[in-house]
Design an enzyme around this catalytic site. Structure first.
Site, PDB file in Angstrom:
ATOM      1  N   SER A 180       0.812  -1.232  -0.056  1.00  0.00           N
ATOM      2  CA  SER A 180       0.014   0.120   0.208  1.00  0.00           C
ATOM      3  C   SER A 180       0.714   1.093   0.035  1.00  0.00           C
ATOM      4  O   SER A 180       0.340   2.273  -0.313  1.00  0.00           O
ATOM      5  CB  SER A 180      -0.893  -0.042   1.126  1.00  0.00           C
ATOM      6  N   LYS A 205       0.552   4.848   6.707  1.00  0.00           N
ATOM      7  CA  LYS A 205      -0.046   5.474   5.760  1.00  0.00           C
ATOM      8  C   LYS A 205       0.680   6.547   5.593  1.00  0.00           C
ATOM      9  O   LYS A 205       1.089   7.131   6.695  1.00  0.00           O
ATOM     10  CB  LYS A 205      -1.617   5.466   5.623  1.00  0.00           C
ATOM     11  N   SER A 244      -4.605   0.522  -1.898  1.00  0.00           N
ATOM     12  CA  SER A 244      -4.616   1.035  -0.522  1.00  0.00           C
ATOM     13  C   SER A 244      -5.764   1.158   0.178  1.00  0.00           C
ATOM     14  O   SER A 244      -6.683   1.923  -0.144  1.00  0.00           O
ATOM     15  CB  SER A 244      -3.799   2.179  -0.274  1.00  0.00           C
TER      16      SER A 244
END
Length: 303
Positions: free
Chosen positions: A110, A165, A268
């Site tokens: 991701s 992230k 993602s």
């Protein structure tokens, strides 16, 4: 907490081990060792008195038994010895991991191309404030996450899992993602097209861009085959602050929360799907790849 969640919470396991070995270590230093010393002194006094009587009667003395008695009575039980040996090591690991730096392994794609599967990274645990281990409660304020930071946090749908992230929106921001391009508070994010990215495992190409987010330049990927809209977002808390359509979405980030997206934009599962990340779920700021067994060239800072 069920067994699977407990096993997944390494911080809690480490805390329990530190507490258990520490209690044994302190108990031995301040109580058990004194008891062993008292028993040894009493036994040695009795031994010396017996030898004195034997000497008075002209009987030869046992000169080797005294040290054996002392060694036997002063010896730590195995469980005390092991606890005392492990306690300083476990304590050091607990302090380093809880307040300074924590290692993580990247399990998914991701964050490609910034982070690759198998990257072993370090996360700064204090840059966003000092937090109590296990409960993750902030006790000292230092810095706030900024747009562009790569952040590790507790997954809002299952806090036993850690996710990584990039921060694209902070409290009060209006994050708009239309046709795979970001704008923040009405200002378009700058993009520069780069050569297509080859995924060496699937042998497929993705469009690659350099995105400049809050002065942080980083690479992102777009899969031209994937749609612009967000399919089936969850019914997450404060979802009324988001609107979705065929071109993408728009979300206003509530106070005390962050909006997160992966750099591999079309591969993602992030805030587009499961919502905002509360401040209390923050783990730390990722900043360094310290090892990748499959590619040693990956070692180094990724900013």
């Amino acid at each position: 907490m069920n067994l699977q969640a407990l096993l997944g919470n390494f911080a809690l396991i480490l805390f329990i081990l530190t507490l258990a070995t520490g209690v044994v270590w302190f108990l031995d230093v301040f109580y058990l060792s004194k008891q062993r010393r008292a028993r040894a002194d009493a036994a040695l006094a009795e031994y010396d008195a017996r030898n004195a009587r034997l000497a008075a009667d002209g009987v030869p003395q046992d000169t080797n038994g005294r040290s054996a008695i002392a060694a036997r009575l002063l010896r730590q039980p195995t469980w005390v010895e092991y606890s005392g040996s492990f306690f300083p090591v476990i304590l050091l690991v607990f302090v380093l991991r809880s307040f300074l730096f924590e290692p993580f392994k990247i399990p998914s794609s991701s964050m490609v191309p910034t982070l690759q599967i198998g990257d072993l990274i370090l996360v700064n645990k204090f840059t966003y404030g000092i937090r109590l281990p296990v409960v993750n409660k902030k006790i000292i304020e230092i810095n706030q996450p900024q747009r562009g930071d790569v952040m590790v946090f507790k997954y809002p749908k299952d806090t036993s899992l850690d996710y990584i992230k990039r921060v694209v929106g902070v409290a009060g921001d209006k994050v708009v993602y239309r046709n795979k391009k970001l704008s923040i508070n009405g200002k378009d994010v700058e993009y520069k097209q780069l050569p297509d990215y080859l995924d060496e495992e699937s042998l497929t190409y993705s469009k690659q861009f350099e995105e400049n987010l809050n002065g942080v330049a980083h690479k992102i990927l777009n899969d031209q085959r994937a749609p612009s809209y967000v399919p089936n977002p969850d019914a997450f808390p404060r979802k009324e602050l988001c609107t979705y359509n065929s071109e993408g979405f728009a979300c206003t980030v509530p106070a005390g929360h962050y909006f997160m997206m992966g750099d591999n934009r079309d591969n993602s599962l992030d805030s587009r799907y499961w919502g905002f990340v509360p401040d209390e779920y923050i783990v730390g700021k990722a900043f360094f790849v310290w090892m990748n067994l499959g590619n040693l060239k990956r070692i180094g800072s990724f900013r």
